[in-house]
Design a protein around this motif. Structure first.
Motif, PDB file in Angstrom:
ATOM      1  N   ASP A   1       0.913  -1.220   0.019  1.00  0.00           N
ATOM      2  CA  ASP A   1       0.065   0.041  -0.014  1.00  0.00           C
ATOM      3  C   ASP A   1       1.048   1.253   0.166  1.00  0.00           C
ATOM      4  OD1 ASP A   1      -2.070   1.679   0.269  1.00  0.00           O
ATOM      5  OD2 ASP A   1      -2.556   1.240   2.156  1.00  0.00           O
ATOM      6  N   VAL A   2       1.014   1.726  -1.022  1.00  0.00           N
ATOM      7  CA  VAL A   2       1.807   2.800  -1.319  1.00  0.00           C
ATOM      8  C   VAL A   2       1.287   4.225  -1.002  1.00  0.00           C
ATOM      9  CG1 VAL A   2       3.618   4.033  -2.851  1.00  0.00           C
ATOM     10  CG2 VAL A   2       2.984   1.726  -3.087  1.00  0.00           C
ATOM     11  N   HIS A   3       1.804   5.072   0.069  1.00  0.00           N
ATOM     12  CA  HIS A   3       1.182   6.284   0.740  1.00  0.00           C
ATOM     13  C   HIS A   3       1.807   7.552  -0.016  1.00  0.00           C
ATOM     14  CE1 HIS A   3       0.043   3.529   3.583  1.00  0.00           C
ATOM     15  NE2 HIS A   3       1.136   3.411   3.835  1.00  0.00           N
ATOM     16  N   HIS A   4       2.892   7.721  -0.332  1.00  0.00           N
ATOM     17  CA  HIS A   4       3.586   8.899  -0.422  1.00  0.00           C
ATOM     18  C   HIS A   4       4.975   9.131  -1.165  1.00  0.00           C
ATOM     19  CE1 HIS A   4       5.443  12.889   0.485  1.00  0.00           C
ATOM     20  NE2 HIS A   4       4.022  13.372   0.246  1.00  0.00           N
ATOM     21  N   TYR A   5       5.187   9.804  -2.274  1.00  0.00           N
ATOM     22  CA  TYR A   5       6.394  10.136  -2.666  1.00  0.00           C
ATOM     23  C   TYR A   5       7.003  11.429  -2.476  1.00  0.00           C
ATOM     24  CZ  TYR A   5       6.128   5.871  -5.901  1.00  0.00           C
ATOM     25  OH  TYR A   5       5.934   4.554  -6.413  1.00  0.00           O
ATOM     26  N   THR A   6       8.219  11.535  -2.148  1.00  0.00           N
ATOM     27  CA  THR A   6       8.682  12.909  -2.294  1.00  0.00           C
ATOM     28  C   THR A   6       9.845  12.681  -3.264  1.00  0.00           C
ATOM     29  OG1 THR A   6       8.621  13.185   0.239  1.00  0.00           O
ATOM     30  CG2 THR A   6      10.350  14.472  -0.807  1.00  0.00           C
ATOM     31  N   VAL A   7       9.786  13.469  -4.233  1.00  0.00           N
ATOM     32  CA  VAL A   7      10.825  13.521  -5.402  1.00  0.00           C
ATOM     33  C   VAL A   7      11.632  14.839  -5.577  1.00  0.00           C
ATOM     34  CG1 VAL A   7      10.955  13.225  -7.933  1.00  0.00           C
ATOM     35  CG2 VAL A   7       9.294  11.977  -6.839  1.00  0.00           C
ATOM     36  N   ASP A   8      12.726  14.819  -5.648  1.00  0.00           N
ATOM     37  CA  ASP A   8      13.670  15.998  -5.875  1.00  0.00           C
ATOM     38  C   ASP A   8      14.649  15.870  -6.886  1.00  0.00           C
ATOM     39  OD1 ASP A   8      14.833  18.585  -4.157  1.00  0.00           O
ATOM     40  OD2 ASP A   8      16.633  17.251  -4.979  1.00  0.00           O
ATOM     41  N   LEU A   9      14.520  16.742  -7.874  1.00  0.00           N
ATOM     42  CA  LEU A   9      15.065  16.493  -9.045  1.00  0.00           C
ATOM     43  C   LEU A   9      16.251  17.822  -9.289  1.00  0.00           C
ATOM     44  CD1 LEU A   9      12.412  15.950 -11.581  1.00  0.00           C
ATOM     45  CD2 LEU A   9      13.565  14.281 -10.370  1.00  0.00           C
ATOM     46  N   ASP A  10      17.357  17.709  -9.604  1.00  0.00           N
ATOM     47  CA  ASP A  10      18.318  18.834  -9.812  1.00  0.00           C
ATOM     48  C   ASP A  10      18.702  18.714 -11.539  1.00  0.00           C
ATOM     49  OD1 ASP A  10      20.385  20.524 -10.000  1.00  0.00           O
ATOM     50  OD2 ASP A  10      21.671  19.321  -8.568  1.00  0.00           O
ATOM     51  N   LEU A  11      18.304  19.858 -11.919  1.00  0.00           N
ATOM     52  CA  LEU A  11      18.261  20.095 -13.498  1.00  0.00           C
ATOM     53  C   LEU A  11      19.458  20.843 -13.959  1.00  0.00           C
ATOM     54  CD1 LEU A  11      14.635  20.553 -14.300  1.00  0.00           C
ATOM     55  CD2 LEU A  11      15.851  18.358 -14.104  1.00  0.00           C
ATOM     56  N   THR A  12      20.367  21.102 -12.989  1.00  0.00           N
ATOM     57  CA  THR A  12      21.410  21.861 -13.290  1.00  0.00           C
ATOM     58  C   THR A  12      22.751  21.270 -13.611  1.00  0.00           C
ATOM     59  OG1 THR A  12      21.991  22.159 -10.895  1.00  0.00           O
ATOM     60  CG2 THR A  12      20.403  23.660 -11.786  1.00  0.00           C
ATOM     61  N   ARG A  13      22.832  19.958 -13.725  1.00  0.00           N
ATOM     62  CA  ARG A  13      24.118  19.191 -13.929  1.00  0.00           C
ATOM     63  C   ARG A  13      24.420  18.829 -15.410  1.00  0.00           C
ATOM     64  NH1 ARG A  13      23.119  14.202  -9.219  1.00  0.00           N
ATOM     65  NH2 ARG A  13      22.386  15.821  -7.740  1.00  0.00           N
ATOM     66  N   GLY A  14      24.178  19.960 -16.074  1.00  0.00           N
ATOM     67  CA  GLY A  14      24.639  19.655 -17.463  1.00  0.00           C
ATOM     68  C   GLY A  14      23.348  19.149 -18.456  1.00  0.00           C
ATOM     69  N   ASP A  15      23.857  18.900 -19.755  1.00  0.00           N
ATOM     70  CA  ASP A  15      22.802  18.495 -20.702  1.00  0.00           C
ATOM     71  C   ASP A  15      22.703  17.308 -21.110  1.00  0.00           C
ATOM     72  OD1 ASP A  15      25.219  18.241 -22.023  1.00  0.00           O
ATOM     73  OD2 ASP A  15      24.919  19.647 -23.620  1.00  0.00           O
ATOM     74  N   ALA A  16      23.516  16.291 -20.331  1.00  0.00           N
ATOM     75  CA  ALA A  16      23.387  14.870 -20.369  1.00  0.00           C
ATOM     76  C   ALA A  16      22.773  14.192 -19.256  1.00  0.00           C
ATOM     77  CB  ALA A  16      24.967  14.280 -20.351  1.00  0.00           C
TER      78      ALA A  16
END
Length: 841
Positions: free
Chosen positions: A17-32
């Protein structure tokens, strides 16, 4: 990578029974690469083993309840987990790769200004390319997300996004979501151009890349008006209010589908931001897509399929409601004509191939996600929507909507199956909806209804012969020639008929009508055949039928007869030559002309007959231009633009095209915008009447992404051995092309005019395409087997090569399905050619 099986999904759903996701994305690490950290809180109902999906460039850390997991145990994109009963917290830190195929987190750099944009497409199992997840639709959870992006970017998501902290840090926080299936989670980030407003207390916005800003601004009022009108109509017919906190519509580059129904953040292919002239029908199509995706907020997002065998619960309903709501809420009241001329043929074609399947496959038929992906086709969309339109005609709209609203109430923010939906409908009608669903949704194939007429002693009678066994509620139109103007047809009577439950023999007073049209109004899904007298009337007076939707039914009947070998392709061309110049509805012209140009001229006729077919189409289009020269209005503009496009594609000599290009306009319009210029240049390339220097000059004039695609198509279309070899190596030896540049290059490569030049590549396709599909995945497999397939080779050798490839080359599931469909169409073309040859002899 392994695909998720139904059995695995059911087992995991029983455990978790899945309750909650916390997602953190970092889009500053280059173009790859980008950073992705995920924390999941869930409960194990009992002790057991399961797995988490992720496809990282690097798995840095993974912990379960604070205890480290060995990254080396990640195999085939699955991280194994051994669980005790109770609450758990799983944390995963990864680097992920950007995609250039429209899957996962797609990254695009706009050649017009060098600005970069990213967006996600998680469907159907691509969430693992963005963050770690238990990736199946029936494990819904709430989401909190934070995104770090370059400070000049704007971040969008399923919920309202707010910039937090100092602006230079580029940190964004998204509000907690409603319970969502994993494949609905969405992000888009970049220096968007945005148009913001509010409606019914909810923030609305449109977004596109900056280079398209003037074009979005030009159409923003129209797009937002359609959005508001559809939103209000859905609130009139649905008891459940819009279930999310915002409504963003982002037009994103290089998108594989028409659009995606992410809750609160619908993503569209940005070709819907029109930068060149379009027809009224194309604007209407954009409106249908807007309405379709909004319908998904209820059908799919609020109530979601439990497993992928019920994709029709999403797509068929959104397809039907998109047309139904657009027709009722906006000025596009005639959109069902476009459905009849464009969408239904897609369904009919798919339903007559060996790969056909029921609208709703039986439980257990869809064993895994790979097989499910193949069912997103004309059956799940067009046939399913047609079935629902028939259901409304049979059931009544009041009871249909009552059942829908019951369904939403019973399964709000949950998952449901066909059985659940039928049960909801059954609570609001005395009709046997279970039997209807079994025969309409659980069986495949197309019925055929044939009219048999006669007259005697002051009465005429109609008998409907049926090949097939589905019940149909149809309207029958009886038309007579107008005594004051025999070139016109007038409607004598229209009556409803149940086939086969009701009387299939109808006796009416008076003489036999000149035209008896089954399925007038196009309320059911069936092929129709006319009685001989009605067919004679059709050939002489089709353009005189007063209702465009009725004309669409007749054109579809003629199309089906060609495909079934019952009508010579040249007869279809002659009917088009006779009647299209009088046509007033651009949707019909946009349906008939491409079929005549592509299917008939290039595939159904022998190569020796092709020049005459192109000449007929050229004459037809010139006549259409002549007849619309003094008319005005959106439909006339659409007819002229459609005629010009077909004239360009049908040209066999370069003179007229070169004159138009030099003048910058077609005489009396339209003026040549960038899309028409590229279209002309592509045809000149096919004819050997342009050069690489001309292509480079046009690209300098239009350095946009669309210009890059136009140049790629033109270069591949040059009738030069070196140009063909370069194009082929770009397509199949390298993995740098985006999905759009691949498609553009493939469309330029194969040309009937280059039959001998390209023959060696026909053979190479059957080894190179399977290798490409294995390397680059389903999106590129679809492109390679769609526009990349060697269409000009309508012969037994090509069929044999394809059958050998299916048997011996072990193509990926996506390529296998698309190739099987291409071979089915090839067999049909060979059959049509054979029948036409026999008839000619």
């Amino acid at each position: 990578m392994p695909v998720l099986t139904r059995e695995e999904a059911q087992s995991r759903a029983r455990l978790l029974d899945v309750h909650h996701y916390t997602v953190d994305l970092d889009l500053t690490r280059g173009d790859a690469l980008f950073g992705s950290t995920t924390t999941i809180r869930f409960t194990a109902r009992h002790a057991g083993a399961t797995f988490l999906e992720l496809k990282p460039a690097t798995l840095h850390h993974a912990t379960l309840d604070g205890h480290p997991l060995d990254p080396a145990t990640l195999q085939d994109n699955r991280l194994p987990l051994t669980l005790t009963p109770g609450e758990h917290e799983l944390r995963v830190e990864t680097d992920m790769r950007y995609s250039h195929t429209g899957e996962g987190m797609h990254r695009f750099t706009d050649p017009a200004d060098g600005l970069a944009y990213v967006y996600t497409q998680m469907f159907m199992d691509d969430v693992q390319r963005v963050f770690a997840a238990f990736d199946q639709p029936d494990l819904k959870a709430r989401y909190d997300a934070t995104v770090t992006a370059p400070p000049e970017w704007t971040v969008l998501g399923n919920t309202v996004a707010t910039r937090v902290g100092p602006p230079a840090e580029g940190r964004w926080q998204l509000a907690t979501s409603q319970p969502l299936s994993t494949y609905f989670v969405a992000f888009a980030a970049g220096p968007w151009h945005s148009v913001r407003t509010e409606h019914a207390g909810i923030p609305f916005a449109l977004h596109c890349r900056r280079s398209l800003a003037p074009h979005l601004d030009a159409d923003a009022d129209e797009i937002l008006d359609i959005t508001r009108r559809c939103f209000d109509r859905f609130h009139e017919i649905f008891d459940e209010p819009y279930p999310f906190d915002s409504y963003d519509q982002a037009f994103v580059p290089e998108f594989n589908a028409g659009a995606m129904e992410n809750p609160g953040l619908v993503t569209f292919r940005d070709e819907y931001v029109f930068r060149s002239a379009v027809t009224a029908t194309e604007r209407q199509t954009r409106g249908v897509v807007i309405a379709h995706e909004m319908a998904h907020m209820w059908f799919g997002d609020l109530v979601t399929l439990q497993w992928w065998d019920d994709i029709w619960l999403n797509e068929s309903f959104a397809e039907f409601m998109g047309y139904h709501v657009l027709a009722g809420a906006t000025a596009f009241t005639g959109c069902w004509t476009e459905f009849g001329t464009d969408r239904k043929p897609w369904g009919y074609d798919a339903d007559q191939r060996p790969s056909t399947h029921p609208v709703a496959p039986a439980p257990g038929d869809v064993l895994d996600t790979a097989s499910a992906l193949q069912n997103f086709d004309g059956i799940s969309y067009a046939k399913g929507a047609s079935a629902l339109r028939q259901l409304v005609a049979w059931l009544g709209e009041k009871d249909f909507l009552a059942g829908i609203n019951d369904h939403f109430t019973r399964h709000r923010f949950g998952n449901a199956t066909l059985a659940d939906f039928v049960d909801s409908l059954a609570r609001h009608t005395d009709r046997d909806i279970h039997a209807w669903a079994d025969i309409w949704l659980r069986t495949s194939g197309v019925d055929t209804l044939t009219a048999v007429t006669g007259e005697a002693e002051g009465y005429w009678h109609l008998t409907v012969d049926q090949a097939g066994n589905r019940p149909h509620r149809i309207a029958v139109g009886a038309y007579d020639r107008d005594p004051a103007d025999p070139a016109r047809l007038v409607l004598r009577d229209r009556f409803e008929l149940d086939v086969p439950q009701g009387d299939t023999v109808k006796v009416l007073p008076g003489h036999r009508p000149d035209l008896v049209l089954l399925n007038d109004g196009d309320l059911t899904y069936t092929k129709i055949r006319l009685d001989p007298a009605s067919w004679t009337t059709t050939l002489t007076a089709l353009s005189a039928v007063p209702d465009p939707l009725s004309r669409a039914v007749l054109w579809n009947a003629a199309r089906d007869m060609v495909r079934d070998g019952e009508l010579a392709p040249t007869a279809f061309l002659e009917a088009a030559r006779t009647h299209l110049p009088q046509e007033t509805d651009s949707a019909i012209a946009e349906g008939v002309l491409p079929f005549a140009r592509t299917h008939i001229a290039d595939r159904y006729l022998h190569p020796a007959d092709r020049p005459q077919a192109l000449a007929t189409l050229t004459d037809l289009c010139h006549d259409l231009l002549d007849r619309t020269r003094t008319r005005s209005g959106d439909s006339t503009h659409g007819l002229r633009l459609t005629a010009v496009r077909t004239l360009v594609d049908s040209a066999t000599t370069p003179g007229t095209l070169r004159a138009w290009l030099d003048a910058g306009t077609v005489p009396d319009g339209p003026a040549l915008d960038p899309d028409l210029r590229w279209r002309i240049l592509a045809r000149l390339a096919v004819l050997g009447a342009t050069t690489p220097a001309d292509i480079d000059a046009e690209l300098a004039r239009d350095p946009s992404a669309t210009g890059q695609e136009g140049a790629a198509r033109c270069r591949a279309a040059l009738p030069d051995p070196a140009a063909k070899e370069t194009a082929w190596r770009t397509l199949y030896d390298g993995d740098q092309l985006s999905n759009y540049l691949f498609t553009a290059t493939a469309r330029g490569f194969w040309q009937p005019e280059h039959h001998d030049l390209c023959r060696p590549y026909r053979d190479r396709w059957f080894t190179d395409a399977p290798a490409l599909a294995t390397r680059r995945g389903p999106a590129l497999a679809a492109a390679a087997a769609g526009p990349g397939f060697p269409h000009p080779y309508v012969d037994q050798d090509t069929l044999t090569l394809g059958e050998t490839c299916l048997r011996d080359a072990t193509p990926t599931p996506a390529l296998r399905r698309h190739l099987a469909d291409q071979l089915a169409d090839l067999r049909r073309a060979l059959t049509v050619r054979s029948a036409h040859t026999a008839a000619g002899a």
